[in-house]
Write an enzyme that holds these catalytic residues in place. Structure first.
Site, PDB file in Angstrom:
ATOM      1  CG  ASP A  41      14.767  -1.046   9.140  1.00  0.00           C
ATOM      2  OD1 ASP A  41      15.082   0.126   8.886  1.00  0.00           O
ATOM      3  OD2 ASP A  41      13.595  -1.447   9.254  1.00  0.00           O
ATOM      4  CD  GLU A 226       6.325  -2.697   1.387  1.00  0.00           C
ATOM      5  OE1 GLU A 226       6.342  -2.291   0.205  1.00  0.00           O
ATOM      6  OE2 GLU A 226       6.835  -2.067   2.331  1.00  0.00           O
TER       7      GLU A 226
HETATM    8  P1  P6P Z   1       4.614   7.698   2.656  1.00  0.00           P
HETATM    9  C1  P6P Z   1       6.563   2.760   5.216  1.00  0.00           C
HETATM   10  O1  P6P Z   1       7.794   3.405   4.891  1.00  0.00           O
HETATM   11  C2  P6P Z   1       5.904   2.373   3.910  1.00  0.00           C
HETATM   12  O2  P6P Z   1       6.717   1.497   3.196  1.00  0.00           O
HETATM   13  C3  P6P Z   1       4.532   1.761   4.179  1.00  0.00           C
HETATM   14  O3  P6P Z   1       4.479   1.104   5.395  1.00  0.00           O
HETATM   15  C4  P6P Z   1       3.603   2.962   4.148  1.00  0.00           C
HETATM   16  O4  P6P Z   1       2.291   2.647   3.725  1.00  0.00           O
HETATM   17  C5  P6P Z   1       4.291   3.893   3.153  1.00  0.00           C
HETATM   18  O5  P6P Z   1       5.673   3.553   3.143  1.00  0.00           O
HETATM   19  C6  P6P Z   1       4.136   5.325   3.574  1.00  0.00           C
HETATM   20  O6  P6P Z   1       4.711   6.094   2.545  1.00  0.00           O
HETATM   21  O7  P6P Z   1       5.042   8.168   1.277  1.00  0.00           O
HETATM   22  O8  P6P Z   1       3.175   8.054   2.958  1.00  0.00           O
HETATM   23  O9  P6P Z   1       5.547   8.084   3.766  1.00  0.00           O
END
Ligand code: P6P
Length: 281
Positions: A41, A226
């Site tokens: 990151d 995003e």
């Molecule tokens: P969860 C990845 O951490 C993210 O920001 C996105 O890329 C993804 O769609 C989401 O979080 C996944 O979240 O709660 O399903 O792990």
């Protein structure tokens, strides 16, 4: 704008190389949203910052990994970016991505003028949304991105990416998701927003949902880095992005790291979302 897209191509190539060669271990820090950072990151953010600040038409940048923007004396565009979205998936060798929103005069939905994302998977692919949505693929022999085709969404798809913790889904949301599966939709959800939305786009349609939930009423995904960029991509590809009630690009950001429930998809699926959520507020 072309200058920024050329810079993003260089960023993508360097981040792709870093993913293949660098340590994916965690660092003792969290980003502005409180997510634990992996070393990649930080490395990816440094790569993106280097090239974007060196781009004359860029006036300001803000990273999902940082609290505040960096502003230059000159330039025109504001770039909000997530340098390595879903980085925790690298440890299990799943695809991840980078997301760039290119804005003018602010970071509200109406201010976005272009969006670019990169998928680091079996191949490195880049999608550029300006007036149309174009798919490029990295030729690893020449290190050049080659145009592949224009991307368009059909009126209806067959795949569904239902995000958020199911235990905390509102009952009406759970019923809607169950009904899509009863219609025969196939589950396609990796936990990486970029590959999950890239798949729906390339397969011509479907629905990706990261809703508000009882534990996170404002959802998880960030508007600037995003949600607005993917809402722009989907809109330009003939699809839709809504928060359950309104077009995502009509929303304003209350602060740099603001989040919103979000649904991206084809006309049929998004209409189902709007019908389900109507009157639920
Ligand atoms: P969860 C990845 O951490 C993210 O920001 C996105 O890329 C993804 O769609 C989401 O979080 C996944 O979240 O709660 O399903 O792990």
């Amino acid at each position: 704008m072309t200058e920024i897209i050329d810079s993003i191509k260089k960023i993508a190539i360097e981040i792709s190389d870093a993913i293949k060669s660098k340590d994916t271990g965690k660092v003792e820090s969290t980003n502005a949203s409180g997510d634990i950072q992996v070393k990649l990151d930080v490395i990816s953010d440094e790569i993106a910052e280097k090239y974007l600040l060196d781009t004359s038409s860029v006036k300001e940048i803000i990273s999902e990994e940082k609290e505040k923007p960096i502003t230059k004396e000159s330039g025109k565009y504001f770039v909000a970016y997530d340098p390595l979205d879903g980085s925790s998936l690298i440890d299990v060798d799943l695809s991840v991505g980078s997301i760039f929103g290119i804005y003018e005069n602010g970071y509200d939905g109406e201010d976005i003028k272009a969006a670019v994302y990169v998928v680091y998977g079996p191949r490195v692919e880049m999608v550029v949304a300006r007036d149309v949505v174009e798919l490029f693929r990295l030729n690893e022999k020449t290190n050049e991105f080659e145009f592949i085709k224009e991307l368009k969404l059909e009126k209806k798809g067959k795949i569904l990416g239902p995000g958020g913790t199911q235990k905390y889904w509102y009952p009406y949301h759970k019923e809607m998701i169950d009904n899509f599966f009863k219609e025969g939709y196939r589950l396609r959800y990796s936990g990486g927003m970029v590959p999950d939305l890239h798949q729906i786009l390339l397969k011509g349609g479907g629905l990706f949902a990261y809703p508000g939930t009882e534990d996170k009423p404002k959802g998880k995904l960030r508007k600037l880095f995003e949600v607005f960029p993917f809402a722009y991509v989907y809109k330009k590809a003939g699809g839709f992005g809504v928060d359950g009630y309104n077009d995502l690009l009509t929303l304003k950001a209350e602060h740099y790291h603001d989040t919103t429930p979000c649904f991206f998809g084809s006309e049929y699926e998004i209409n189902k979302v709007l019908q389900t959520y109507k009157g639920q507020k």
